[in-house]
Scaffold this motif. Structure first.
Motif: not given
Length: 122
Positions: A6-28
């Motif tokens: 989800g990374g990338g390039s954006v102008q000042t004032g803009g928005s981005l969302r980065v994601s992290c998919a996890a495996s092998g970890f208990s979510s609790s």
């Protein structure tokens, strides 16, 4: 295993969302965090959560602009970044620990890391 996207390039004032998919970890019981590293600078904590606690920590530099969230059904952690500034530029890394850490924005507390995704704000 942690895989960012989800990374990338954006102008000042803009928005981005980065994601992290996890495996092998208990979510609790895990700790999940986002760190960033700009060229020539140390890796710094941006946001972190103790999964299951509802507690989220933010670095002062991003408070009010960045939002960390988790989707337990997808085992994914997100970092929504709004009102981006050039100083937010850097490689963004997802990090995890199998327990609740005592200093959530300290990088030495995490022993699992993703490969990073680049965010550039101009």
């Amino acid at each position: 295993q942690l895989v960012e996207s989800g990374g990338g390039s954006v102008q000042t004032g803009g928005s981005l969302r980065v994601s992290c998919a996890a495996s092998g970890f208990s979510s609790s019981t895990r700790s999940m965090a986002w760190f960033r590293q700009a060229p020539g600078k140390e890796r710094e904590g941006v946001a972190a959560t103790l999964s299951g606690s509802g507690i989220i920590f933010y670095a002062d530099s991003v408070k009010g602009r960045f939002t960390l969230s988790e989707d337990h059904s997808k085992n994914t952690v997100y970092l929504q970044m709004d009102s981006l500034k050039p100083e937010d530029t850097g490689m963004y890394y997802c990090a995890a620990a199998r327990w609740w850490v005592d200093v959530p924005l300290q990088r030495t507390k995490y022993n699992y890391w993703g490969q990073g995704t680049q965010v550039t704000v101009s």
